[in-house]
Every structure is written in C-alpha cells, then in structure tokens.
Write an enzyme that holds these catalytic residues in place. Structure first.
Site, PDB file in Angstrom:
ATOM      1  N   THR A   3       0.776  -1.064   0.134  1.00 33.62           N
ATOM      2  CA  THR A   3       0.049   0.183   0.055  1.00 33.62           C
ATOM      3  C   THR A   3       0.585   1.390   0.013  1.00 33.62           C
ATOM      4  O   THR A   3       0.918   2.215  -1.071  1.00 33.62           O
ATOM      5  CB  THR A   3      -0.975   0.009   1.263  1.00 33.62           C
ATOM      6  OG1 THR A   3      -1.818  -1.099   1.340  1.00 33.62           O
ATOM      7  CG2 THR A   3      -1.810   1.291   1.173  1.00 33.62           C
ATOM      8  N   VAL A   4       1.606   1.366   1.039  1.00 31.72           N
ATOM      9  CA  VAL A   4       2.574   2.549   1.080  1.00 31.72           C
ATOM     10  C   VAL A   4       3.746   2.726   0.035  1.00 31.72           C
ATOM     11  O   VAL A   4       4.000   3.656  -0.396  1.00 31.72           O
ATOM     12  CB  VAL A   4       3.011   2.815   2.557  1.00 31.72           C
ATOM     13  CG1 VAL A   4       3.800   4.039   2.856  1.00 31.72           C
ATOM     14  CG2 VAL A   4       1.891   2.629   3.612  1.00 31.72           C
ATOM     15  N   VAL A  39       4.012   7.855  12.889  1.00 31.29           N
ATOM     16  CA  VAL A  39       3.142   8.423  13.696  1.00 31.29           C
ATOM     17  C   VAL A  39       2.144   9.190  12.998  1.00 31.29           C
ATOM     18  O   VAL A  39       2.703  10.243  12.416  1.00 31.29           O
ATOM     19  CB  VAL A  39       3.614   9.283  14.941  1.00 31.29           C
ATOM     20  CG1 VAL A  39       2.513   9.615  15.792  1.00 31.29           C
ATOM     21  CG2 VAL A  39       4.782   8.233  15.786  1.00 31.29           C
ATOM     22  N   GLY A  62       0.421   8.905  10.149  1.00 33.78           N
ATOM     23  CA  GLY A  62       0.483   8.856   8.854  1.00 33.78           C
ATOM     24  C   GLY A  62       1.055  10.236   8.080  1.00 33.78           C
ATOM     25  O   GLY A  62       2.137  10.500   8.085  1.00 33.78           O
ATOM     26  N   ILE A  78       0.180  13.163   8.721  1.00 38.56           N
ATOM     27  CA  ILE A  78       0.434  14.428   9.626  1.00 38.56           C
ATOM     28  C   ILE A  78       2.003  14.852  10.046  1.00 38.56           C
ATOM     29  O   ILE A  78       2.670  13.797  10.881  1.00 38.56           O
ATOM     30  CB  ILE A  78      -0.519  14.478  10.949  1.00 38.56           C
ATOM     31  CG1 ILE A  78      -1.945  13.984  10.626  1.00 38.56           C
ATOM     32  CG2 ILE A  78      -0.140  15.556  11.748  1.00 38.56           C
ATOM     33  CD1 ILE A  78      -2.778  13.577  11.624  1.00 38.56           C
ATOM     34  N   GLY A 123     -13.495  -0.814   4.923  1.00 38.48           N
ATOM     35  CA  GLY A 123     -11.969  -0.884   4.744  1.00 38.48           C
ATOM     36  C   GLY A 123     -11.139  -0.050   5.566  1.00 38.48           C
ATOM     37  O   GLY A 123      -9.956   0.008   5.423  1.00 38.48           O
ATOM     38  N   GLU A 135      -8.618  -3.294  10.033  1.00 37.77           N
ATOM     39  CA  GLU A 135      -7.998  -4.434   9.447  1.00 37.77           C
ATOM     40  C   GLU A 135      -8.932  -5.405   9.626  1.00 37.77           C
ATOM     41  O   GLU A 135      -9.755  -5.537  10.583  1.00 37.77           O
ATOM     42  CB  GLU A 135      -6.709  -4.661  10.163  1.00 37.77           C
ATOM     43  CG  GLU A 135      -5.773  -3.457  10.504  1.00 37.77           C
ATOM     44  CD  GLU A 135      -4.886  -3.397   9.380  1.00 37.77           C
ATOM     45  OE1 GLU A 135      -4.463  -4.294   8.539  1.00 37.77           O
ATOM     46  OE2 GLU A 135      -4.191  -2.454   9.341  1.00 37.77           O
ATOM     47  N   ASP A 172      -1.920  -0.146  18.967  1.00 39.16           N
ATOM     48  CA  ASP A 172      -1.295   0.751  17.750  1.00 39.16           C
ATOM     49  C   ASP A 172      -0.986   2.303  18.258  1.00 39.16           C
ATOM     50  O   ASP A 172       0.050   2.816  18.065  1.00 39.16           O
ATOM     51  CB  ASP A 172      -2.364   0.686  16.633  1.00 39.16           C
ATOM     52  CG  ASP A 172      -1.898   1.589  15.461  1.00 39.16           C
ATOM     53  OD1 ASP A 172      -0.974   1.344  14.690  1.00 39.16           O
ATOM     54  OD2 ASP A 172      -2.498   2.686  15.415  1.00 39.16           O
ATOM     55  N   LYS A 229       2.548   4.437  18.891  1.00 37.89           N
ATOM     56  CA  LYS A 229       3.144   5.866  18.375  1.00 37.89           C
ATOM     57  C   LYS A 229       3.060   6.807  19.365  1.00 37.89           C
ATOM     58  O   LYS A 229       4.022   7.729  19.290  1.00 37.89           O
ATOM     59  CB  LYS A 229       1.565   6.253  17.647  1.00 37.89           C
ATOM     60  CG  LYS A 229       1.570   5.193  16.152  1.00 37.89           C
ATOM     61  CD  LYS A 229       0.163   5.740  15.872  1.00 37.89           C
ATOM     62  CE  LYS A 229      -0.365   4.787  14.476  1.00 37.89           C
ATOM     63  NZ  LYS A 229      -1.592   4.849  14.009  1.00 37.89           N
TER      64      LYS A 229
HETATM   65  P1  NDP Z   1       1.603  -3.728   3.110  1.00 46.56           P
HETATM   66  O1  NDP Z   1       1.468  -5.236   3.491  1.00 46.56           O
HETATM   67  O2  NDP Z   1       0.417  -3.035   2.285  1.00 46.56           O
HETATM   68  O3  NDP Z   1       2.830  -3.789   2.195  1.00 46.56           O
HETATM   69  C1  NDP Z   1       4.004  -4.492   2.581  1.00 46.56           C
HETATM   70  C2  NDP Z   1       4.579  -5.139   1.338  1.00 46.56           C
HETATM   71  O4  NDP Z   1       5.928  -5.691   1.862  1.00 46.56           O
HETATM   72  C3  NDP Z   1       3.788  -6.250   0.948  1.00 46.56           C
HETATM   73  O5  NDP Z   1       3.540  -6.370  -0.412  1.00 46.56           O
HETATM   74  C4  NDP Z   1       4.546  -7.312   1.388  1.00 46.56           C
HETATM   75  O6  NDP Z   1       4.295  -8.715   0.573  1.00 46.56           O
HETATM   76  C5  NDP Z   1       5.786  -6.993   1.451  1.00 46.56           C
HETATM   77  N1  NDP Z   1       6.719  -7.849   2.200  1.00 46.56           N
HETATM   78  C6  NDP Z   1       6.519  -8.164   3.486  1.00 46.56           C
HETATM   79  N2  NDP Z   1       7.554  -8.872   3.834  1.00 46.56           N
HETATM   80  C7  NDP Z   1       8.362  -8.761   3.050  1.00 46.56           C
HETATM   81  C8  NDP Z   1       9.702  -9.545   2.745  1.00 46.56           C
HETATM   82  N3  NDP Z   1      10.390  -9.996   3.680  1.00 46.56           N
HETATM   83  N4  NDP Z   1      10.449  -9.496   1.609  1.00 46.56           N
HETATM   84  C9  NDP Z   1       9.789  -8.598   0.351  1.00 46.56           C
HETATM   85  N5  NDP Z   1       8.611  -8.140   0.685  1.00 46.56           N
HETATM   86  C10 NDP Z   1       8.192  -8.179   1.847  1.00 46.56           C
HETATM   87  O7  NDP Z   1       1.693  -2.840   4.271  1.00 46.56           O
HETATM   88  P2  NDP Z   1       1.672  -1.134   4.084  1.00 46.56           P
HETATM   89  O8  NDP Z   1       2.067  -0.618   2.826  1.00 46.56           O
HETATM   90  O9  NDP Z   1       0.075  -0.837   4.778  1.00 46.56           O
HETATM   91  O10 NDP Z   1       2.480  -0.840   5.431  1.00 46.56           O
HETATM   92  C11 NDP Z   1       4.043  -0.621   5.164  1.00 46.56           C
HETATM   93  C12 NDP Z   1       4.457   0.145   6.656  1.00 46.56           C
HETATM   94  O11 NDP Z   1       3.906   1.379   6.675  1.00 46.56           O
HETATM   95  C13 NDP Z   1       4.026  -0.600   7.690  1.00 46.56           C
HETATM   96  O12 NDP Z   1       5.069  -0.605   8.574  1.00 46.56           O
HETATM   97  C14 NDP Z   1       2.953   0.224   8.397  1.00 46.56           C
HETATM   98  O13 NDP Z   1       2.772  -0.016   9.706  1.00 46.56           O
HETATM   99  C15 NDP Z   1       3.548   1.533   7.927  1.00 46.56           C
HETATM  100  N6  NDP Z   1       2.190   2.460   7.718  1.00 46.56           N
HETATM  101  C16 NDP Z   1       1.114   1.984   7.047  1.00 46.56           C
HETATM  102  C17 NDP Z   1       0.010   2.706   7.047  1.00 46.56           C
HETATM  103  C18 NDP Z   1      -1.096   2.593   5.912  1.00 46.56           C
HETATM  104  O14 NDP Z   1      -2.151   3.519   5.846  1.00 46.56           O
HETATM  105  N7  NDP Z   1      -0.987   1.544   5.145  1.00 46.56           N
HETATM  106  C19 NDP Z   1       0.014   3.934   7.742  1.00 46.56           C
HETATM  107  C20 NDP Z   1       1.254   4.453   8.405  1.00 46.56           C
HETATM  108  C21 NDP Z   1       2.170   3.393   8.596  1.00 46.56           C
HETATM  109  P3  NDP Z   1       3.049  -9.578   0.997  1.00 46.56           P
HETATM  110  O15 NDP Z   1       1.848  -8.978   1.059  1.00 46.56           O
HETATM  111  O16 NDP Z   1       3.029 -10.817   0.011  1.00 46.56           O
HETATM  112  O17 NDP Z   1       3.262  -9.977   2.305  1.00 46.56           O
HETATM  113  N1  HSE Z   2      -4.541   1.123  11.740  1.00 46.47           N
HETATM  114  C1  HSE Z   2      -4.056   2.340  11.952  1.00 46.47           C
HETATM  115  C2  HSE Z   2      -5.341   3.349  12.345  1.00 46.47           C
HETATM  116  C3  HSE Z   2      -3.154   2.820  10.804  1.00 46.47           C
HETATM  117  O1  HSE Z   2      -6.563   2.554  12.381  1.00 46.47           O
HETATM  118  O2  HSE Z   2      -5.114   4.279  12.418  1.00 46.47           O
HETATM  119  C4  HSE Z   2      -1.813   2.486  10.712  1.00 46.47           C
HETATM  120  O3  HSE Z   2      -1.124   3.240  11.819  1.00 46.47           O
END
Ligand code: NDP
Ligand code: HSE
Length: 432
Positions: free
Chosen positions: A11-12, A130, A132, A134, A185, A188, A199, A203
């Site tokens: 996602t990110v 922390v 997102g 902000i 959505g 989680e 969570d 933070k």
């Molecule tokens: P996702 O699960 O969408 O993305 C993580 C990606 O990394 C997945 O595609 C996953 O593959 C891949 N991955 C995981 N482990 C491995 C590995 N060992 N080797 C290669 N690829 C790997 O997570 P997000 O993008 O949502 O989150 C990423 C980070 O950002 C996290 O630390 C989260 O806490 C933080 N974050 C996210 C926010 C959000 O809104 N989503 C907000 C703030 C922070 P697979 O799916 O196949 O496991």
């Molecule tokens: N699951 C968190 C929230 C987002 O609902 O705010 C990622 O930190």
C-alpha cells in the site's frame, strides 16, 4: 541523481513510487536532485509491475540493495519486526540513509536503530510512523525544539476514532460500529492492535521519546482499549458535556517524571480534540513557549502516508546535496522516570447499578469519602426493579484511592454492578 532502494511495494510502497513519479519535477527542484526508485525488494512481483517498476529493477535479495554502491537511501515499507529490523541495520552498516514508516519496530527497537544510525553516521527518518500524513515527528524535533514540551495528547488511531464517532452519532454498539469500519475498509481484518490501544501505544511511545528526550518503549505505556465502551456511557457523558475519544497521552511534570498512557477518555465538548471525528487523527501539543497547537489530518492511507515518507526522502537528499548527514540523530539524551498509573490524579466518570432506596446514595458517598474520593456530579437514571443507574463524576483523585473505593463498593449488597470507569482529560483547560 539519488537512487532509492525500496523494501516493500504494498500500500505505502506503491504510493511512494506513484508520488515520486507524479511530482517528479517539483520534487527535483525542492530537493535539488532527481530522485529515482532504483531497485525494489518485494515478495509479490506483480505489485511492482503494477506501478511501472521494470522486471530488472526487482531485487532477488536484500543484498542486491544494501551492497549496491549506487543506492543512497533505503526506504523500508515491509512492516513488522523481522526481517525489517535486520534489513534496516544491514542498510545502515553499509552507509545507506534509511526512511521507514514502521511504528511497530521503532516502538520496540528504537534505541538499537538510532545507535546504529549514529555509529554509521547516516540519517534515520520516520515521520510516517506516527499520524500517517500529519507532520509531527519533524516539528517536534525541529520547529518546537526551543520549547520544554509539557504534554502531547493524540488521537492516533483512525479505526478506533471512526468506531467511537459512529457509536456517538448513531447509538450503535461497539460490535456494530467495528463491523461497519471493516466493511468500509478502515479497520483491518484483525483489528486487535487498533481496538486494544496497542497501535496508539506504539505511536505515543515514539512521540514521548522525542518530546521529553527520554527513551519510552511500548512496555512503559499503560494501555486500555475501547471494547468496554457502551452507547450508554457515550450518551450519559454527552449529557454532562463530554465527548469520548481513545487518547494517547504523554505528560512531563515539573519534577521531570513522565506519564504515558492510552485509554478511552471523556473530553469536554469545547476541547479541540473533541471535534476530531471519523478516521482523522490529531496531535495536540503544549509547549512552554508556543502554548497550545494542534496538528490534524489523515493518520493512514496510501497517499497521506506516502506524503510523509517522500518528505523524509527529500530532507535526506537536501542533506546529501549540502554534504551534511546525521544532523538530527537520537534525541533521547536523558532517562526520566515513568509514573505508575496508580499515582495518576485525574477526574473520573463512574457508572454503576445500585439499589434504589433511601440511604443508598449516602452509603456510597461514605465509601468514596473514606477513601479520599471527592464527588463533583451525580446523575441518577432509569429506575427499574428497584435498581437505579448512578453516574458520578469525581474531582481530581489519585487512581489508587479510586480503585480502593471501588473494591469496597463492589462488595456491598446495595451495589449491583460497577459498569464502567472512564478517565476525564482536558477539563482544566479553559474553553476559548
Ligand atoms: P502492505 O502489507 O500493504 O505492504 C508491505 C509489502 O511488503 C507487501 O507487499 C508485502 O508482501 C511485502 N513484504 C513483506 N515482507 C517482505 C519481505 N520479507 N520481503 C519482501 N517483501 C515483503 O503494508 P503497508 O504498505 O500498509 O505498510 C507498510 C508500513 O507502513 C508498515 O510498517 C505500516 O505499519 C506502515 N504504515 C502504514 C500505513 C497505511 O495506511 N497502510 C499508515 C502508516 C504507517 P506480502 O503482501 O506478500 O506479504
Ligand atoms: N491501523 C491504523 C489506524 C493505521 O487505524 O489508524 C496505521 O497505523
């Protein structure tokens, strides 16, 4: 040209690829260099291909990234503790600057990561961990660095804020509101870390370490979640002028003691945080020079989070272009004591079912009085089967004294049940 090694294109990660592409010209001007995603480590190749990463850019192993001298910055967006921790440490030891959004990791391994960054003289930025999108980590470290920070109070979890907002607006119970958050959505599939307060605790551990220059880890944070909050509590609280929020609270008193806690709390309706609804997050900061400020916005989501990550990348590129690095390292140069929750002194909301007959209120007030708990407000509701619902607001009282009083009350025949106890916050602040 500055080359990025991206770990994780979920996602990110894919948001970061898109944002660097979309605003490439502006970003190049602002940072002073062209920034390219050069290599990506990702389990699912299709996620990389979907955002225009060429097959030859997809790495086979972490070594392809950390051992590549062309790569300047490693951006960790795979999440979780391992292998993210090892990958970041490897990257730093190879002289790579690191950006991450990984609150789980920083909240438990911050010390090791900062020390390794320091030893290797690399930048380690984590704005997105922390709140997102902000900006709060960098403002605390830089714009507010002249202040003694007195308190940081955050709504740091969008899922729980959405659930509590829905419960407040529609009278839905917790399970109904959670199901709705999942259907939309926002929550989680496994919402445990959100609804349990974990969570938000991660933070606030990060923010309090920065605000008070003292290492605060997850274990130091007192945590309660929102699963015990009912529509009745929300309704009665509102009648008394309060709004319920899951708050992450960090304060330092004049003696240098820190309190760090996450729990549901009633805020006066006039408090700025009381107006933060739905999935929005906010952080309210009080500093001795700046006074009160509040940062508000989206605490999660692909592009808001990518915004914070890209901001960190740009800052590192600026450093690189001015031959400077590791300018703002670990800010924890003190070790301050953490206050036990037993010593907390706040006002409390208490809801209990009691026998509805003469002398009962006097008996209950007597127990509170014997334990140094002073009552500020009493509300009696819905008498049925000779039972009444009693809602009490206390004056400021020590948590240990309140627990002692409640232990005595719960053993009395006139008390059917103590339904809920909720702390109040922000009541000393004047309405503006
Ligand atoms: P996702 O699960 O969408 O993305 C993580 C990606 O990394 C997945 O595609 C996953 O593959 C891949 N991955 C995981 N482990 C491995 C590995 N060992 N080797 C290669 N690829 C790997 O997570 P997000 O993008 O949502 O989150 C990423 C980070 O950002 C996290 O630390 C989260 O806490 C933080 N974050 C996210 C926010 C959000 O809104 N989503 C907000 C703030 C922070 P697979 O799916 O196949 O496991
Ligand atoms: N699951 C968190 C929230 C987002 O609902 O705010 C990622 O930190």
């Amino acid at each position: 040209m500055i080359r990025i090694g991206l770990l994780g294109c979920g996602t990110v990660g894919s948001g970061v690829v898109k944002l660097l592409e979309k605003n490439a010209a502006t970003i190049a001007q602002r940072s002073g260099d062209e920034i390219v995603v050069y290599r990506v480590l990702e389990r699912d190749r299709d996620k990389c291909l979907a955002v225009g990463i060429a097959p030859e850019q997809i790495a086979n192993s972490i070594e392809d990234i950390v051992n590549d001298p062309e790569i300047d910055i490693v951006v960790e967006l795979i999440g979780g503790i391992e292998p993210a921790r090892s990958y970041i440490l490897q990257a730093m030891r190879q002289g790579k600057h690191v950006v991450t959004a990984n609150k789980d990791l920083i909240a438990v391994s911050g010390k090791e990561l900062f020390e390794t960054a320091e030893e290797n003289q690399v930048d380690f930025y984590f704005e997105a961990s922390v709140g997102g999108g902000i900006p709060i980590v960098f403002p605390l470290k830089q714009s507010l660095a002249g202040n003694r920070i007195q308190q940081v109070i955050g709504i740091l979890n969008g899922t729980t804020n959405y659930i509590l907002t829905q419960m407040s607006r529609s009278g839905r119970d917790f399970n109904e509101a959670l199901a709705e958050a999942q259907a939309l959505g926002y929550a989680e599939a496994d919402p445990t870390a959100d609804v349990s307060g974990l969570d938000a605790a991660r933070k606030i551990a990060i923010l309090s370490s920065i605000a008070f220059n003292s290492r605060v880890t997850l274990d130091d944070v007192y945590v309660e979640g929102i699963t015990g909050i009912t529509p009745e509590d929300i309704r009665y609280g509102y009648e008394l002028g309060y709004v319920i929020k899951l708050l992450a609270i960090a304060k330092e008193d004049d003696s240098g003691q820190i309190q760090v806690r996450v729990h549901p709390a009633f805020l006066p309706v006039y408090h700025p945080l009381a107006a933060v609804n739905d999935v929005f997050n906010a952080v309210f900061v009080q500093g001795d020079a700046v006074g009160e400020i509040m940062h508000f916005g989206r605490g999660a989501g692909q592009m808001p989070t990518a915004s914070a990550v890209v901001g960190d990348i740009i800052e590192i590129v600026r450093n690189l272009n001015h031959n400077t690095k590791a300018r703002i390292g670990c800010t924890c140069y003190e070790q301050k004591p953490i206050m036990s929750i037993d010593e907390l002194e706040v006002e409390y909301y208490i809801r209990m079912r009691v026998t509805d007959r003469p002398g009962v209120l006097a008996g209950i007030a007597g127990v509170f009085g014997n334990n140094n708990v002073s009552i500020a407000t009493v509300l009696q509701k819905s008498s049925d089967n000779e039972m009444a619902e009693l809602i009490l607001i206390t004056h400021q009282v020590r948590e240990r004294s309140l627990r002692d009083a409640l232990a005595v009350l719960s053993g009395m025949s006139i008390v059917g049940q103590i339904n809920n106890v909720i702390r109040l916050e922000g009541t000393q602040r004047k309405a503006v």
